[in-house]
Design a protein around this motif. Structure first.
Motif, PDB file in Angstrom:
ATOM      1  N   MET A   1      -4.526  10.560   1.248  1.00 52.52           N
ATOM      2  CA  MET A   1      -3.671  11.370   0.379  1.00 52.52           C
ATOM      3  C   MET A   1      -3.965  11.033  -1.079  1.00 52.52           C
ATOM      4  SD  MET A   1       0.000  11.529   2.409  1.00 52.52           S
ATOM      5  CE  MET A   1       0.468  13.079   1.604  1.00 52.52           C
ATOM      6  N   LYS A   2      -3.750  12.011  -1.955  1.00 54.13           N
ATOM      7  CA  LYS A   2      -4.024  11.804  -3.374  1.00 54.13           C
ATOM      8  C   LYS A   2      -3.012  10.829  -3.977  1.00 54.13           C
ATOM      9  CE  LYS A   2      -6.133  16.343  -4.235  1.00 54.13           C
ATOM     10  NZ  LYS A   2      -6.038  17.617  -4.997  1.00 54.13           N
ATOM     11  N   PRO A   3      -3.486   9.934  -4.847  1.00 52.84           N
ATOM     12  CA  PRO A   3      -2.548   9.013  -5.491  1.00 52.84           C
ATOM     13  C   PRO A   3      -1.715   9.733  -6.542  1.00 52.84           C
ATOM     14  CG  PRO A   3      -4.754   8.709  -6.382  1.00 52.84           C
ATOM     15  CD  PRO A   3      -4.882   9.709  -5.259  1.00 52.84           C
ATOM     16  N   GLY A   4      -0.429   9.772  -6.334  1.00 55.47           N
ATOM     17  CA  GLY A   4       0.450  10.446  -7.279  1.00 55.47           C
ATOM     18  C   GLY A   4       1.835   9.853  -7.214  1.00 55.47           C
ATOM     19  N   SER A   5       2.620  10.119  -8.249  1.00 58.71           N
ATOM     20  CA  SER A   5       3.992   9.630  -8.272  1.00 58.71           C
ATOM     21  C   SER A   5       4.835  10.284  -7.190  1.00 58.71           C
ATOM     22  CB  SER A   5       4.607   9.883  -9.652  1.00 58.71           C
ATOM     23  OG  SER A   5       3.951   9.117 -10.638  1.00 58.71           O
ATOM     24  N   ASP A   6       4.432  11.459  -6.738  1.00 53.98           N
ATOM     25  CA  ASP A   6       5.180  12.148  -5.684  1.00 53.98           C
ATOM     26  C   ASP A   6       5.075  11.395  -4.368  1.00 53.98           C
ATOM     27  OD1 ASP A   6       2.461  12.763  -5.484  1.00 53.98           O
ATOM     28  OD2 ASP A   6       2.737  14.905  -5.856  1.00 53.98           O
ATOM     29  N   THR A   7       3.851  11.227  -3.871  1.00 53.12           N
ATOM     30  CA  THR A   7       3.669  10.523  -2.596  1.00 53.12           C
ATOM     31  C   THR A   7       4.129   9.072  -2.691  1.00 53.12           C
ATOM     32  OG1 THR A   7       1.369  10.161  -3.267  1.00 53.12           O
ATOM     33  CG2 THR A   7       1.788  11.967  -1.749  1.00 53.12           C
ATOM     34  N   ALA A   8       3.825   8.414  -3.817  1.00 49.66           N
ATOM     35  CA  ALA A   8       4.128   6.987  -3.947  1.00 49.66           C
ATOM     36  C   ALA A   8       5.626   6.720  -4.008  1.00 49.66           C
ATOM     37  CB  ALA A   8       3.440   6.418  -5.183  1.00 49.66           C
ATOM     38  N   ASN A   9       6.369   7.513  -4.767  1.00 52.58           N
ATOM     39  CA  ASN A   9       7.810   7.285  -4.851  1.00 52.58           C
ATOM     40  C   ASN A   9       8.527   7.669  -3.566  1.00 52.58           C
ATOM     41  OD1 ASN A   9       8.943   6.343  -7.671  1.00 52.58           O
ATOM     42  ND2 ASN A   9       7.178   7.657  -8.101  1.00 52.58           N
ATOM     43  N   LEU A  10       8.027   8.678  -2.873  1.00 50.92           N
ATOM     44  CA  LEU A  10       8.570   8.954  -1.541  1.00 50.92           C
ATOM     45  C   LEU A  10       8.409   7.723  -0.653  1.00 50.92           C
ATOM     46  CD1 LEU A  10       7.330  12.600  -0.834  1.00 50.92           C
ATOM     47  CD2 LEU A  10       9.716  11.863  -1.014  1.00 50.92           C
ATOM     48  N   SER A  11       7.223   7.099  -0.712  1.00 51.38           N
ATOM     49  CA  SER A  11       6.974   5.882   0.076  1.00 51.38           C
ATOM     50  C   SER A  11       7.970   4.788  -0.256  1.00 51.38           C
ATOM     51  CB  SER A  11       5.554   5.354  -0.186  1.00 51.38           C
ATOM     52  OG  SER A  11       4.593   6.074   0.524  1.00 51.38           O
ATOM     53  N   VAL A  12       8.137   4.510  -1.554  1.00 51.99           N
ATOM     54  CA  VAL A  12       9.006   3.410  -1.965  1.00 51.99           C
ATOM     55  C   VAL A  12      10.445   3.669  -1.536  1.00 51.99           C
ATOM     56  CG1 VAL A  12       9.866   2.077  -3.926  1.00 51.99           C
ATOM     57  CG2 VAL A  12       7.481   2.816  -3.881  1.00 51.99           C
TER      58      VAL A  12
ATOM     59  N   HIS B   1       0.869  -1.182   0.000  1.00 48.46           N
ATOM     60  CA  HIS B   1       0.000   0.000   0.000  1.00 48.46           C
ATOM     61  C   HIS B   1       0.910   1.238   0.000  1.00 48.46           C
ATOM     62  CE1 HIS B   1      -3.730   2.145   0.534  1.00 48.46           C
ATOM     63  NE2 HIS B   1      -3.297   2.734   1.638  1.00 48.46           N
ATOM     64  N   THR B   2       1.105   1.839  -1.175  1.00 46.32           N
ATOM     65  CA  THR B   2       2.079   2.929  -1.298  1.00 46.32           C
ATOM     66  C   THR B   2       1.487   4.312  -1.034  1.00 46.32           C
ATOM     67  OG1 THR B   2       1.655   3.044  -3.676  1.00 46.32           O
ATOM     68  CG2 THR B   2       3.507   1.665  -2.950  1.00 46.32           C
ATOM     69  N   ILE B   3       0.179   4.453  -1.153  1.00 46.84           N
ATOM     70  CA  ILE B   3      -0.468   5.758  -0.978  1.00 46.84           C
ATOM     71  C   ILE B   3      -1.122   5.809   0.399  1.00 46.84           C
ATOM     72  CG2 ILE B   3      -2.123   7.414  -1.911  1.00 46.84           C
ATOM     73  CD1 ILE B   3       0.042   6.749  -3.906  1.00 46.84           C
TER      74      ILE B   3
END
Length: 403
Positions: free
Chosen positions: A52-63, A46-48
């Motif tokens: 929070m809005k699903p985006g490459s910004d939040t998701a890549n920070l997570s990864v 669960h990356t988002i």
């Protein structure tokens, strides 16, 4: 031990009828990823973060191990780091897309957004167009900066973080209700259309059957970011390979090495082999511990709504990047672990991002297992493994043991 993350942006999807109710990842021919899945492990992550809005910004920070709830200050400020903009604490950064709007309507508000990327316009053409906008609209309080392809930047001095709509969320829709409430931003977008609609580059693009880049679209407002050092946080010397300013900005903000690969453009025709070789070289020749290889193409094809091209992007990722990295690291001889995953889904049916869990694949060159799994959403779901907080995934990668 060496460590690799291969991030296929937006690679996850939902079952598609024309693919026999398979996802593009299930349907695509991916012998390399399937081999790694059979010898490693798969699961869902669960990356988002919820809410929070699903985006490459939040998701890549997570990864990368950065909890977005703690570190996220907006998408555009991260891109500003990549472009080299020295933001002040009072500055607001906004993404400035060059988009394609319909042209037959009589007023700006009645137009529809046709393409969020203006046909993946080249950086060279986009720079000329943005310069035309800059000459007419730039003031002491609003500064434009050229990025990559359709992705550019506006810095608003002493601005505010206003709520703005992502252009890929409203593809095909009339734009009036989605324009900024801020009068200056709204007026600048309207004026940008007048500046660009009959620009020689756009006239030529239309003659060639290409989408014109006929308007600016502002979104992703945020404040100056403050990321901690990746090496201090993980004790790993890390490098980033991406064509996208967002990812390069995250790397700059976290003091990772940014590797520029000639021909890497964020599109379907990006230089996969060059990225793969750069990843191998930074680990085997330059002494780095960790490399993050980001490929934008699956996400772009999802936004375009092209099933065929999204499948092709996944197959290219498998054959032209992951296979080369594996073969290069196998030849080097040092043990390594490779994590493969999307950051978020970009389902063809909605042509934008969604928040569902995504499948991950974790391969260890030493501790191999034997499974019947293939790498796709369905098998990853069946594995029963779930990492509920995406920012914890990288700890498993560095743990040197199976989850």
């Amino acid at each position: 031990m060496k460590y690799v993350v291969v991030l296929g942006d937006g690679m996850a999807d939902r079952p598609i009828e024309e693919l026999g109710n398979k996802t593009p990842l299930e349907y695509a021919r991916t012998p390399m990823m399937d081999q790694l899945a059979a010898e490693g492990e798969i699961g869902m992550v669960h990356t988002i973060p919820d809410g929070m809005k699903p985006g490459s910004d939040t998701a890549n920070l997570s990864v990368l191990g950065y909890d977005p709830r703690k570190y996220y200050s907006g998408r555009s400020p991260l891109e500003a780091l990549s472009i080299g903009v020295d933001m002040k604490d009072t500055d607001i950064a906004l993404r400035c897309n060059l988009v394609t709007l319909s042209e037959e309507e009589s007023c700006y508000e009645a137009r529809k957004i046709i393409d969020h990327s203006s046909g993946e316009i080249s950086t060279e053409d986009a720079a000329v167009l943005l310069n035309a906008v800059r000459e007419e609209l730039e003031t002491e309080g609003y500064k434009f900066y050229t990025g990559t392809s359709y992705r550019h930047l506006l810095i608003w001095e002493k601005g505010e973080v206003v709520d703005l709509v992502q252009p890929h969320d409203v593809l095909g829709q009339t734009i009036g209700q989605h324009l900024p409430e801020d009068k200056m931003l709204r007026e600048m977008m309207k004026k940008s259309y007048d500046i660009l609609v009959n620009h020689p580059i756009n006239i030529e693009r239309k003659k060639q059957g290409l989408n014109p880049a006929n308007s600016c679209w502002f979104w992703g407002a945020g404040t100056k970011p403050a990321l901690s050092s990746f090496e201090e946080k993980t004790s790993k010397k890390g490098a980033m390979i991406s064509a996208v300013d967002l990812l390069k900005g995250i790397a700059v903000g976290s003091s990772m090495k940014v590797i520029h690969v000639e021909g890497a453009n964020g599109g379907l025709d990006t230089n996969y082999e060059g990225k793969a070789q750069a990843a191998v070289d930074v680990l085997t020749k330059d002494g780095y511990d960790f490399v993050y290889v980001h490929v934008e193409a699956p996400d772009e094809m999802g936004h375009q709504g092209s099933v065929e091209r999204k499948v092709k992007a996944i197959e290219y990722l498998d054959e032209r990047l992951i296979r080369i990295i594996k073969e290069g690291l196998d030849a080097f001889g040092e043990a390594y672990r490779m994590l493969i995953l999307p950051d978020h889904p970009t389902p063809i049916c909605i042509r934008t991002h969604s928040s569902e869990n995504v499948p991950y694949l974790l391969y260890d060159s030493v501790n191999k297992e034997q499974h019947h799994w293939k790498y796709n959403e369905a098998d990853a779901e069946k594995s029963g493994k779930l990492i509920a907080h995406g920012h914890e995934l990288i700890d498993y990668l560095f743990a040197d043991q199976q989850i």
